[in-house]
Write a protein that holds these residues in place. Structure first.
Motif, mmCIF file in Angstrom:
data_model
loop_
_atom_site.group_PDB
_atom_site.id
_atom_site.type_symbol
_atom_site.label_atom_id
_atom_site.label_comp_id
_atom_site.label_asym_id
_atom_site.label_seq_id
_atom_site.Cartn_x
_atom_site.Cartn_y
_atom_site.Cartn_z
ATOM 1 N N GLY A 1 -3.635 -29.397 26.888
ATOM 2 C CA GLY A 1 -3.146 -29.714 25.553
ATOM 3 C C GLY A 1 -3.280 -28.595 24.546
ATOM 4 O O GLY A 1 -2.989 -28.789 23.356
ATOM 5 N N PHE A 2 -3.697 -27.408 24.991
ATOM 6 C CA PHE A 2 -3.900 -26.317 24.042
ATOM 7 C C PHE A 2 -3.240 -25.011 24.508
ATOM 8 O O PHE A 2 -2.480 -24.376 23.783
ATOM 9 N N GLY A 3 -3.520 -24.562 25.736
ATOM 10 C CA GLY A 3 -2.969 -23.311 26.244
ATOM 11 C C GLY A 3 -3.820 -22.780 27.385
ATOM 12 O O GLY A 3 -4.753 -23.455 27.841
ATOM 13 N N ALA A 4 -3.494 -21.597 27.846
ATOM 14 C CA ALA A 4 -4.197 -21.023 29.003
ATOM 15 C C ALA A 4 -4.554 -19.571 28.746
ATOM 16 O O ALA A 4 -3.778 -18.820 28.151
ATOM 17 N N GLN B 1 -5.977 -25.099 9.193
ATOM 18 C CA GLN B 1 -6.576 -24.759 7.895
ATOM 19 C C GLN B 1 -6.623 -23.249 7.660
ATOM 20 O O GLN B 1 -7.098 -22.791 6.624
ATOM 21 N N GLY B 2 -6.133 -22.465 8.633
ATOM 22 C CA GLY B 2 -6.069 -21.016 8.465
ATOM 23 C C GLY B 2 -7.298 -20.270 8.934
ATOM 24 O O GLY B 2 -7.424 -19.067 8.679
ATOM 25 N N GLU B 3 -8.202 -20.945 9.633
ATOM 26 C CA GLU B 3 -9.411 -20.288 10.108
ATOM 27 C C GLU B 3 -9.147 -19.581 11.447
ATOM 28 O O GLU B 3 -8.227 -19.929 12.181
ATOM 29 N N THR B 4 -9.988 -18.606 11.726
ATOM 30 C CA THR B 4 -9.918 -17.870 12.987
ATOM 31 C C THR B 4 -10.933 -18.447 13.962
ATOM 32 O O THR B 4 -12.118 -18.563 13.641
ATOM 33 N N ILE C 1 -10.401 -27.743 17.363
ATOM 34 C CA ILE C 1 -9.899 -26.370 17.254
ATOM 35 C C ILE C 1 -8.567 -26.333 16.502
ATOM 36 O O ILE C 1 -8.346 -25.491 15.626
ATOM 37 N N LYS C 2 -7.682 -27.253 16.838
ATOM 38 C CA LYS C 2 -6.368 -27.267 16.189
ATOM 39 C C LYS C 2 -6.487 -27.528 14.694
ATOM 40 O O LYS C 2 -5.745 -26.938 13.888
ATOM 41 N N VAL D 1 -5.714 -17.236 16.094
ATOM 42 C CA VAL D 1 -5.348 -17.528 14.716
ATOM 43 C C VAL D 1 -3.863 -17.884 14.686
ATOM 44 O O VAL D 1 -3.072 -17.401 15.516
ATOM 45 N N LEU D 2 -3.482 -18.744 13.749
ATOM 46 C CA LEU D 2 -2.074 -19.117 13.601
ATOM 47 C C LEU D 2 -1.342 -18.081 12.763
ATOM 48 O O LEU D 2 -1.853 -17.606 11.748
ATOM 49 N N ASN D 3 -0.127 -17.712 13.198
ATOM 50 C CA ASN D 3 0.690 -16.801 12.402
ATOM 51 C C ASN D 3 1.563 -17.590 11.427
ATOM 52 O O ASN D 3 1.459 -18.823 11.324
#
Length: 312
Positions: free
Chosen positions: A21-24, A93-96, A87-88, A106-108
């Motif tokens: 549900g998140f990535g690899a 919220q813009g946190e790393t 984590i999501k 981090v989200l772009n």
């Protein structure tokens, strides 16, 4: 739950560790390289990356967590889902998000996850103990070219000297040669005689020594009782590696240090890079080895890792 610790453990043995549900997290091997501009040598290593599209649960991570924490598989899946949800929320919220020894997420601006890998650990076990090093420049002097240059500037010519004929010198030279040959023959005869005498004396000395050895008899009237030592032999294919050393003396010192701390440390031989590997201990049970590895990483050496190898 320290999810990054479990992921880090798996990255030593697998090229893909998926968080459902998140990535690899992916790893691929790159060869050793030489930077000619800085004369730096870089050993082979595994480079990490992150793929947000791979979210299907392949069972690797939850199975590993279930084994280490001794919990049901379904409970491990639920713990991962709860961790991913947290984590999501932090990413939105813009946190790393920092995964120790793995990298940062981090989200772009487009809402996609950017991953910056960490270079503190090399997950390629074959390159364990190898590090980057720099070599100084080697200056070579072309002496041959310098000599050729000198010869062009100052040519060397040899002019034979004209001498008057002196017949009596020819007879004197013949006499000298004859005397030299006679002395050479006499000298060789004298040396051969000395070597023959030395050979005879050596053979007589060897015969006397053999006779003395045959006559010697050693009798122990009160022998000491035999001592019986019980040595615990470590077995198993799961080894917790403490380090690998180019110099064998350093590996012996490491074994002594670990044994002084109470570990059943030993050397397990050389790897294919010629490094002497030292382990804290060896285990037959995988779960027991993983529990011991976690304790050692938390209390003694965060860089310890598990090697699965049959030493027989």
């Amino acid at each position: 739950m320290q999810l990054e610790t479990y992921i880090s453990d798996l990255l030593y043995r697998y090229d893909c560790v998926t968080i459902s549900g998140f990535g690899a997290f992916l790893s691929h091997r790159i060869s050793a390289k030489l930077d000619e501009s800085s004369n730096s040598f870089y050993p082979p290593k595994k480079v990490l990356s992150f793929n947000e599209q791979l979210q299907h649960n392949d069972g690797l991570l939850p199975n590993y967590i279930a084994e280490v924490e001794k919990i049901p598989y379904e409970v491990a899946v639920q713990k991962i889902a709860k961790y991913v949800k947290t984590i999501k929320s932090y990413l939105i919220q813009g946190e790393t998000i920092t995964f120790n020894n793995i990298g940062e997420l981090v989200l772009n601006t487009e809402g996609k996850i950017n991953f910056e890998p960490s270079y503190q650990i090399n997950y390629l076990t074959d390159a364990f103990g190898l590090s980057q090093f720099m070599s100084s420049n080697i200056s070579r002097e072309a002496y041959k070219k310098e000599i050729e240059t000198i010869e062009k500037v100052i040519p060397i010519s040899i002019t034979p000297e004209k001498r008057k004929a002196r017949p009596y010198l020819k007879y004197a030279a013949i006499a000298v040669i004859a005397l030299g040959l006679g002395g050479f023959v006499a000298s060789n005869y004298y040396i051969n005689q000395i070597e023959a005498q030395n050979q005879i004396a050596q053979e007589e000395a060897n015969q006397q020594l053999d006779a003395k050895v045959q006559e010697a008899t050693f009798v122990i009237s009160n022998p000491l009782p035999a001592a019986t030592l019980t040595i615990e032999k470590q077995t198993g294919n799961y080894h917790i590696v403490a380090g690998a050393f180019r110099v064998e003396e350093n590996s012996n010192k490491k074994v002594e240090q670990l044994q002084a701390l109470g570990f059943k440390a030993r050397k397990i031989g050389m790897n294919k890079y010629g490094l002497h590997e030292v382990v804290y201990a060896s285990y037959s049970d995988r779960i027991e080895a993983l529990q011991a590895l976690r304790q050692i990483k938390n209390e003694n050496n965060p860089e310890a890792w598990l090697l699965v190898k049959d030493l027989n």
